[in-house]
Design a protein around this motif. Structure first.
Motif, short mmCIF file in Angstrom:
data_model
loop_
_atom_site.label_atom_id
_atom_site.label_comp_id
_atom_site.label_asym_id
_atom_site.label_seq_id
_atom_site.Cartn_x
_atom_site.Cartn_y
_atom_site.Cartn_z
N LEU A 1 -17.17 -37.08 51.01
CA LEU A 1 -17.33 -36.05 52.16
C LEU A 1 -17.60 -36.54 53.10
CD1 LEU A 1 -17.90 -32.86 51.60
CD2 LEU A 1 -20.47 -33.63 51.56
N GLU A 2 -18.25 -37.81 53.18
CA GLU A 2 -18.28 -38.58 54.60
C GLU A 2 -16.89 -38.58 55.12
OE1 GLU A 2 -20.91 -42.08 54.56
OE2 GLU A 2 -19.10 -43.07 55.29
N LEU A 3 -15.91 -39.18 54.31
CA LEU A 3 -14.62 -39.46 54.77
C LEU A 3 -13.74 -38.13 55.15
CD1 LEU A 3 -13.65 -42.35 52.55
CD2 LEU A 3 -14.47 -42.77 54.96
N TYR A 4 -14.06 -37.29 54.35
CA TYR A 4 -13.27 -35.97 54.54
C TYR A 4 -13.75 -35.37 55.89
CZ TYR A 4 -12.24 -30.96 54.10
OH TYR A 4 -11.50 -29.86 54.28
N LEU A 5 -15.02 -35.44 56.24
CA LEU A 5 -15.38 -34.79 57.38
C LEU A 5 -15.10 -35.51 58.53
CD1 LEU A 5 -19.14 -34.08 56.37
CD2 LEU A 5 -17.35 -32.22 56.65
N ALA A 6 -14.71 -36.91 58.52
CA ALA A 6 -14.16 -37.55 59.85
C ALA A 6 -12.81 -37.42 59.79
CB ALA A 6 -14.66 -38.90 59.44
N GLU A 7 -11.92 -36.93 58.94
CA GLU A 7 -10.65 -36.76 59.00
C GLU A 7 -9.85 -35.71 60.18
OE1 GLU A 7 -8.56 -37.60 54.65
OE2 GLU A 7 -9.14 -35.43 55.00
N ASP A 8 -8.92 -36.22 60.61
CA ASP A 8 -8.25 -35.29 61.66
C ASP A 8 -7.45 -34.29 60.89
OD1 ASP A 8 -6.88 -34.17 63.56
OD2 ASP A 8 -6.27 -36.00 64.68
N GLN A 9 -8.00 -33.15 60.66
CA GLN A 9 -7.24 -31.99 59.93
C GLN A 9 -5.78 -31.85 60.54
OE1 GLN A 9 -8.59 -30.71 57.07
NE2 GLN A 9 -6.49 -30.24 56.85
N GLU A 10 -5.70 -31.76 61.75
CA GLU A 10 -4.74 -31.52 62.49
C GLU A 10 -3.39 -32.38 62.17
OE1 GLU A 10 -4.01 -30.44 66.77
OE2 GLU A 10 -5.78 -29.17 66.72
N GLU A 11 -3.73 -33.66 62.16
CA GLU A 11 -2.86 -34.83 61.91
C GLU A 11 -2.64 -34.45 60.41
OE1 GLU A 11 -1.20 -37.17 63.20
OE2 GLU A 11 -1.54 -36.28 64.96
N LEU A 12 -3.55 -34.55 59.56
CA LEU A 12 -2.93 -34.20 58.09
C LEU A 12 -1.85 -32.89 58.10
CD1 LEU A 12 -6.46 -34.34 56.21
CD2 LEU A 12 -4.68 -36.06 56.24
N ASP A 13 -2.36 -31.94 58.74
CA ASP A 13 -1.47 -30.63 58.55
C ASP A 13 0.11 -30.92 58.85
OD1 ASP A 13 -3.58 -29.39 57.59
OD2 ASP A 13 -3.77 -28.02 59.32
N LYS A 14 0.03 -31.73 60.18
CA LYS A 14 1.50 -32.01 60.52
C LYS A 14 2.20 -32.95 59.67
CE LYS A 14 0.50 -32.86 65.45
NZ LYS A 14 0.32 -33.99 66.32
N GLU A 15 1.43 -33.96 59.03
CA GLU A 15 2.22 -34.88 58.32
C GLU A 15 2.65 -33.76 57.10
OE1 GLU A 15 3.05 -37.62 58.27
OE2 GLU A 15 3.65 -38.19 56.09
N GLN A 16 1.76 -33.05 56.49
CA GLN A 16 2.23 -32.25 55.39
C GLN A 16 3.19 -31.35 55.86
OE1 GLN A 16 -1.24 -30.44 53.53
NE2 GLN A 16 -2.41 -32.11 53.94
N TRP A 17 3.51 -30.82 56.84
CA TRP A 17 4.57 -29.94 57.52
C TRP A 17 5.91 -30.71 57.33
CZ3 TRP A 17 4.50 -25.08 56.69
CH2 TRP A 17 3.39 -24.39 56.57
N ARG A 18 5.68 -32.06 58.16
CA ARG A 18 6.88 -32.86 58.18
C ARG A 18 7.46 -33.41 56.71
NH1 ARG A 18 8.36 -37.37 56.88
NH2 ARG A 18 6.55 -38.09 56.15
N LYS A 19 6.59 -33.50 55.58
CA LYS A 19 7.00 -33.50 54.29
C LYS A 19 7.86 -32.35 53.73
CE LYS A 19 3.83 -37.22 52.90
NZ LYS A 19 2.70 -37.43 52.38
N LEU A 20 7.22 -31.25 53.93
CA LEU A 20 7.92 -29.87 53.49
C LEU A 20 9.11 -29.50 54.33
CD1 LEU A 20 4.50 -27.41 53.07
CD2 LEU A 20 5.96 -28.50 51.51
N ASP A 21 9.39 -30.06 55.65
CA ASP A 21 10.42 -29.87 56.28
C ASP A 21 11.53 -30.52 55.55
OD1 ASP A 21 9.34 -28.18 58.19
OD2 ASP A 21 9.17 -29.78 59.64
N THR A 22 11.25 -31.86 55.11
CA THR A 22 12.09 -32.68 54.25
C THR A 22 12.85 -31.85 52.98
OG1 THR A 22 11.00 -34.39 54.70
CG2 THR A 22 12.59 -34.83 53.05
N VAL A 23 12.14 -30.99 52.43
CA VAL A 23 12.54 -30.28 51.36
C VAL A 23 13.35 -28.94 52.13
CG1 VAL A 23 11.84 -28.89 49.36
CG2 VAL A 23 10.69 -31.01 49.92
#
Ligand code: PLP
Length: 422
Positions: free
Chosen positions: A310-332
């Protein structure tokens, strides 16, 4: 004779004491290391036997999974961050009083989440366990007799009100406590359903759009009637703010999964809520004996693991995570976009599993297989490629795709679609 016995006893006592001292102070360390080769001080760090190759599932003969489906319990939930497993290892090295650990971790979680005054949390063995134990606590209060008696509800309240549209597989854990679910649709129905038997009112967060009574109104209705409101929001982070929002809205108990997007140990969950109610839930579960929730054990390693996650999750940059996931979905998406009969959308569910998603719609006249058959072919591959399917659609997410796996999913889907193109 008498003297002899006394002398014998005292001599033995002395020797026994010396032996104890030798064992604990003088020989303790050496003995610990030598006699417990698997213990923390005796192991040389090299795995032999199971795990020796570094791929434990392969050693067991299982097919690895590329998880383009998402945080599904049947696939293992999510992957724990290495820093969390490292802290879990630390937690595994000592004993601790579990009830004290739960209380202390609960306070930490309340601070981390900035919960409203009077709110705390406990770590449970999943959101499902948070639901069952939360309801047990509502029904029994702090009464030892009630705790020992449940799910026989003689002398306790016995009904929970729920909107018809909110019935789901997840309410089995409410029913496990012995209560009867009373279904309603309108506000009038709620007024008619309320009685001295009503223990609580249940809200399945993801069903908010489907029911006539919305989230904030449901809690107001409950409180006007003097009964607690329970919210199941197991898969409803991100966004992180929801971990606090619903407590601020007034929900008395809130169930969250620890092993989904939070990436805690798979078998963990959170019960967030009013201090006394959360405490009463804890009294109904492991480590406490003779309780309905005794089989819902959560270990010291998992309790600490979820706090760290939870400590690490709360410190995460959600926008960055989303961007990375969109990039992977774009590959497909880019790989299959030009196949005749394929159209693509990127619809993100509003409430549950609110993270990037790609829908691959298939024109049935252009393919010799339907999405169900295509998903089955992907699942028969080695490694297994796991995707979701809907009517006319293959759906996927990238939250659990590891580096490079987006390319593998893209190639596999392309191959299967091409093979069935007519
Ligand atoms: C996943 C889920 C649960 C169960 O959560 P666990 O952490 O696996 O016990 C309960 N309710 C909903 C809505 C869920 O999505």
């Amino acid at each position: 004779m008498r003297k002899f016995v006394t002398a014998e006893i005292s001599r033995r006592g002395l020797l026994g004491g010396l032996a104890f001292l030798a064992g604990s102070v003088l020989g303790g360390r050496r003995l610990f290391g030598a006699a417990m080769p698997d213990g923390p001080t005796g192991w040389n760090g090299k795995i032999t036997g199971l795990g020796a190759t570094g791929d434990v599932y392969k050693e067991l003969g299982l097919t690895p999974v590329i998880n383009a489906q998402g945080t599904e319990t049947v696939l293992g939930g999510s992957l724990i961050r290495p820093e969390v497993t490292a802290v879990m290892e630390l937690a595994a090295k000592q004993f601790v009083v579990i009830m004290d650990l739960e209380a202390t971790v609960g306070k930490r979680i309340a601070e981390l989440l900035k919960l409203p005054d009077g709110y705390s949390a406990i770590v449970t063995s999943g959101a499902a366990s948070a639901i069952q134990n939360g309801y047990s606590g509502i029904l029994t209060g702090g009464s030892a007799a009630n705790i020992a008696q449940i799910p026989d509800l003689t002398g306790m309240k016995s009904e929970v009100i729920i909107q018809k549209a909110h019935r789901s597989a997840w309410d089995h854990q409410i029913r496990a406590t012995g209560v009867k679910l009373v279904e309603v649709e309108t506000v009038d129905d709620v007024h008619n359903a309320l009685s001295e038997r009503t223990a609580a009112m249940h809200f399945l967060n993801l069903s908010d759009p489907d029911g006539q009574i919305k989230r904030p109104d449901w809690v107001k209705l409950a409180h006007a009637a003097g009964v607690p409101a329970f919210l199941d929001m197991a898969a409803d982070v991100p966004p992180k703010s929801r971990l606090t929002d619903y407590a601020e809205m007034g929900y008395d108990l809130i169930a969250v999964s620890g092993g989904k997007a939070i990436r805690g140990p798979q078998c963990t969950g959170l019960l967030i809520g009013r201090e006394e109610m959360v405490h009463n839930a804890l009294l109904n579960m492991s480590p406490n004996e003779d309780t309905l929730g005794r089989p819902t054990k959560v270990g010291k390693e998992e309790i600490v693991g979820l706090l760290k996650a939870l400590e690490l999750y709360l410190a995460e940059d959600q926008e960055e995570l989303d961007k990375e996931q969109w990039r992977k979905l774009d590959t497909v998406a880019n790989r299959v976009a030009k196949i005749p009969g394929v159209t693509l959308t990127q619809e993100v569910p509003e409430i549950a599993n609110h993270f990037p998603a790609l829908q691959v719609h298939l024109d049935p006249s252009k393919f010799s297989a339907n999405p169900h058959q295509i998903a089955a072919e992907l699942a028969a591959m080695k490694p297994i490629i796991s995707v979701s399917e809907g009517p006319g659609t293959i759906e996927m997410t990238a939250i659990d795709l590891q580096p490079g796996e987006d390319r593998m999913v893209a190639d596999a889907l392309y191959g299967v679609l091409k093979a069935h193109s007519v």
